[in-house]
Design a protein around this motif. Structure first.
Motif, short mmCIF file in Angstrom:
data_model
loop_
_atom_site.label_atom_id
_atom_site.label_comp_id
_atom_site.label_asym_id
_atom_site.label_seq_id
_atom_site.Cartn_x
_atom_site.Cartn_y
_atom_site.Cartn_z
N ARG A 53 -4.09 5.78 -9.03
CA ARG A 53 -5.31 4.96 -9.08
C ARG A 53 -6.34 5.51 -10.07
O ARG A 53 -7.21 4.77 -10.51
CB ARG A 53 -5.89 4.82 -7.67
CG ARG A 53 -5.09 3.79 -6.90
CD ARG A 53 -5.52 3.61 -5.47
NE ARG A 53 -5.00 2.31 -4.99
CZ ARG A 53 -4.62 2.07 -3.73
NH1 ARG A 53 -4.71 3.02 -2.81
NH2 ARG A 53 -4.17 0.88 -3.40
N GLU A 54 -6.24 6.79 -10.39
CA GLU A 54 -7.13 7.27 -11.46
C GLU A 54 -6.40 7.27 -12.81
O GLU A 54 -6.86 7.89 -13.76
CB GLU A 54 -7.71 8.65 -11.10
CG GLU A 54 -6.71 9.80 -11.11
CD GLU A 54 -7.34 11.15 -10.68
OE1 GLU A 54 -8.16 11.16 -9.74
OE2 GLU A 54 -7.01 12.17 -11.31
N HIS A 55 -5.25 6.58 -12.87
CA HIS A 55 -4.49 6.37 -14.12
C HIS A 55 -3.99 7.69 -14.72
O HIS A 55 -3.82 7.80 -15.93
CB HIS A 55 -5.33 5.60 -15.16
CG HIS A 55 -5.80 4.28 -14.63
ND1 HIS A 55 -4.96 3.21 -14.52
CD2 HIS A 55 -7.01 3.89 -14.14
CE1 HIS A 55 -5.62 2.18 -13.99
NE2 HIS A 55 -6.87 2.56 -13.75
N GLU A 79 0.84 -1.22 0.00
CA GLU A 79 0.00 0.00 0.00
C GLU A 79 0.87 1.26 0.00
O GLU A 79 0.39 2.37 -0.24
CB GLU A 79 -0.93 -0.03 1.21
CG GLU A 79 -2.06 0.99 1.22
CD GLU A 79 -2.94 0.94 -0.05
OE1 GLU A 79 -3.10 2.01 -0.67
OE2 GLU A 79 -3.45 -0.15 -0.42
N ARG A 88 3.34 -9.02 -8.84
CA ARG A 88 3.79 -8.29 -7.66
C ARG A 88 5.28 -8.56 -7.41
O ARG A 88 5.69 -9.72 -7.37
CB ARG A 88 2.95 -8.74 -6.46
CG ARG A 88 3.36 -8.18 -5.10
CD ARG A 88 2.74 -6.85 -4.75
NE ARG A 88 1.30 -6.87 -4.61
CZ ARG A 88 0.62 -7.20 -3.50
NH1 ARG A 88 1.27 -7.58 -2.41
NH2 ARG A 88 -0.70 -7.14 -3.47
N ALA A 119 -0.28 -2.52 -4.16
CA ALA A 119 -1.42 -3.25 -3.58
C ALA A 119 -2.45 -3.61 -4.64
O ALA A 119 -3.23 -4.55 -4.46
CB ALA A 119 -2.07 -2.42 -2.47
N ASP A 120 -2.47 -2.86 -5.73
CA ASP A 120 -3.44 -3.12 -6.80
C ASP A 120 -2.91 -4.13 -7.82
O ASP A 120 -3.59 -4.43 -8.81
CB ASP A 120 -3.79 -1.82 -7.53
CG ASP A 120 -4.36 -0.77 -6.58
OD1 ASP A 120 -4.81 -1.16 -5.48
OD2 ASP A 120 -4.33 0.43 -6.92
N VAL A 121 -1.70 -4.62 -7.60
CA VAL A 121 -1.07 -5.58 -8.52
C VAL A 121 -0.98 -6.90 -7.77
O VAL A 121 -0.36 -6.98 -6.71
CB VAL A 121 0.34 -5.10 -8.93
CG1 VAL A 121 1.01 -6.12 -9.83
CG2 VAL A 121 0.25 -3.74 -9.61
N THR A 122 -1.59 -7.94 -8.32
CA THR A 122 -1.64 -9.19 -7.57
C THR A 122 -0.92 -10.30 -8.33
O THR A 122 -0.55 -10.15 -9.49
CB THR A 122 -3.10 -9.62 -7.34
OG1 THR A 122 -3.77 -9.59 -8.60
CG2 THR A 122 -3.79 -8.65 -6.39
N ARG A 131 1.39 2.23 -10.94
CA ARG A 131 0.39 1.55 -10.14
C ARG A 131 0.81 1.48 -8.68
O ARG A 131 2.02 1.42 -8.38
CB ARG A 131 0.17 0.12 -10.66
CG ARG A 131 -0.44 0.07 -12.03
CD ARG A 131 -0.65 -1.35 -12.52
NE ARG A 131 0.63 -2.01 -12.80
CZ ARG A 131 0.73 -3.26 -13.27
NH1 ARG A 131 -0.37 -3.97 -13.48
NH2 ARG A 131 1.91 -3.79 -13.51
N VAL A 132 -0.17 1.44 -7.79
CA VAL A 132 0.10 1.13 -6.39
C VAL A 132 0.28 -0.39 -6.31
O VAL A 132 -0.53 -1.15 -6.87
CB VAL A 132 -1.05 1.60 -5.49
CG1 VAL A 132 -0.77 1.25 -4.03
CG2 VAL A 132 -1.28 3.11 -5.67
N LYS A 169 -0.75 8.40 -4.80
CA LYS A 169 -1.49 7.14 -4.92
C LYS A 169 -2.84 7.36 -5.59
O LYS A 169 -3.27 6.56 -6.44
CB LYS A 169 -1.66 6.51 -3.54
CG LYS A 169 -0.38 5.89 -3.00
CD LYS A 169 -0.40 5.64 -1.51
CE LYS A 169 -1.50 4.68 -1.10
NZ LYS A 169 -1.46 4.43 0.37
#
Lengths: 317, 317
Positions: B90-92, B57, B264, B257-260, B254-255, B86
């Protein structure tokens, strides 16, 4: 808006700064008080005598396919290494060799990729393959020295002599060149006397001051530094290129005195033994450009710019 | 021979150094005296608890066509800017923008090439276009702080907190992040409150300490730094690229946390609030590797390495 940071060379682009050099009669005693100046002010007010021309006999041209790096040699600090690097250049030792290492935030290094192969390695002819170390030299009190007002974390005294960043220790009676950005040195193996100039490196990151007094520095890249600092980094841990095609070829290294006519770069450097240079240091200790909200009031040796004027030369980039 | 310089990361390649960690019962009093250690010794003896895992995060991935730059955000020092960067990610906001500036020995900067065009510029949506400055923050005495033993030319105290280089002034009750190599900040115009994170820069040269307390720093590039430092330099005076084709495109920011999943990056950093880190500092103040002839006995803030272990990630280079 495009936001900008005032730059290391004192050029502020979108920042406004005054070009007016003002001397105020400020007190009842009639003392002259100078208005604080920016570096741009200092340079605008500089006189021809504040500048010196590179001595071609003390200058190397490192010729790459995409341009020229100009290196000023520091004969007063490493006379034998400087003489040997010039001898190596004059016997064409470096021609056709390559940049063999680029380690991020540390050094770019060039020399013979085959140096470890007794059969394939480039032979040294009249020059020397190795030399006794010249990590320090006797402190010459006659050598003009402009000390920094803020001291140094690594040495009793730090400042500039003959255009180079220099540290001094009056107690031991020694002085030595300092590993600031752009400084060029002679790589060596574990033995202190195993260098000599066949492999050279240039600092491309935070000043690696732990190398001071551990390697013989021979000069400074005064122009074309970006040709060495923007190279792709080699692999970990030390940035040596693993594949031959990763290496940047060296066309030639020449002593400027051997290059005549329009091929000679005409370069001037701000002298470091003048009131103008002391004013420049002050202009960087306390930044007066409008962009700045806070003035540091201090400067470290490797953050003082050494202004250069490139008048002519074949490799402008 | 290929001559080598022991490197900034403590890896000496051809240099020999002992990997033996020795505790000697050295005196009649039975006191334990530790043999001086190299950084390699310190790292070899480190325990899992000496390392921390990046908080997803608080981590940004700057995705370029040739790899990923991993940036740790410094929420304790610039909470509003970190939250805003961040939100922008998150809004690109950054996706499809570009690296617009690379100035040698100074900074690489990225953002919107059309930022000066009211019509063409990228619109900020829910995030903020600008924010009040966060150049300093209140000195938090509860925040673990590892001071450097050798002081600092620019600040009353310097050391490390939460993995970042930090200066403190107990008199004013302030602390602030320091512009070391790899530190990332939010560009601004002349007004101190004109930044906010839409343009970010990273330090690629000698620490520009004159920027401390003049710009809001938001974090540090902990991996992939060479993707930003080895770019071709832009034109003088400030390194802005003049032609669109000179700019490196940004695929996305990207943050973490938004990459899985396997996308990651699994990265560990050496904690800076441990005896191990204090031993590391000492190993760099006095270099014990065989190559060194002279031990500096000092170190400056921006020369202390912050070791990183990259366990997994898609963009190894």
């Amino acid at each position: 808006m495009t936001q900008a940071l005032c730059d290391a060379a004192g050029m502020c682009g979108r920042c406004n700064f005054s070009l007016v050099f003002v001397v105020l009669a400020a007190t009842g005693f009639g003392a002259e008080v100078q208005k604080p100046l920016t570096m741009a002010d200092v340079l605008a007010a500089s006189k021809p005598a504040d500048w010196r021309t590179l001595d071609p006999e003390n200058t190397l041209y490192l010729e790459l396919t995409n341009g020229r790096v100009v290196i000023e040699l520091a004969a007063a600090f490493a006379s034998n290494h400087v003489a040997n690097v010039k001898a190596l250049a004059r016997e064409h030792y470096f021609d056709g060799l390559a940049i063999i290492r680029c380690q991020d935030n540390y050094v770019t290094q060039w020399g013979d990729p085959e140096a470890d192969s007794p059969d394939k390695k480039r032979k040294v002819q009249k020059a020397k393959a190795t030399l006794p170390a010249e990590f320090m030299t006797a402190l010459d009190p006659k050598l003009p020295f402009t000390p920094l007002p803020d001291g140094d974390l690594y040495a009793p005294e730090a400042g500039f002599a003959q255009g180079f960043p220099v540290a001094r220790d009056p107690k031991s009676g020694k002085m030595w060149l300092v590993h600031c950005y752009g400084m060029v040195g002679a790589g060596r193996d574990n033995s202190p006397d195993s260098g000599g100039g066949t492999e050279l490196y240039v600092v491309i990151g935070q000043a690696p001051r732990h190398l001071d007094r551990n390697v013989t520095l021979v000069g400074r890249a005064v122009h074309g530094m970006e040709l060495l600092s923007a190279l792709p980094r080699g692999g970990p841990p030390m940035g040596f290129y693993e594949k031959p095609e990763q290496r940047t070829p060296i066309k030639t290294i020449r002593v400027a005195a051997d290059v005549t006519g329009p091929e000679r770069s005409q370069i001037q450097l701000l002298r470091t033994d003048t009131p103008t240079f002391r004013a420049l240091i002050e202009s960087r200790r306390n930044r007066r450009e409008e962009w700045f909200q806070f003035q540091a009031g201090h400067i470290d040796l490797c953050n003082v710019p050494l202004p250069v004027k490139v008048l002519t030369g074949p490799a402008e980039h």
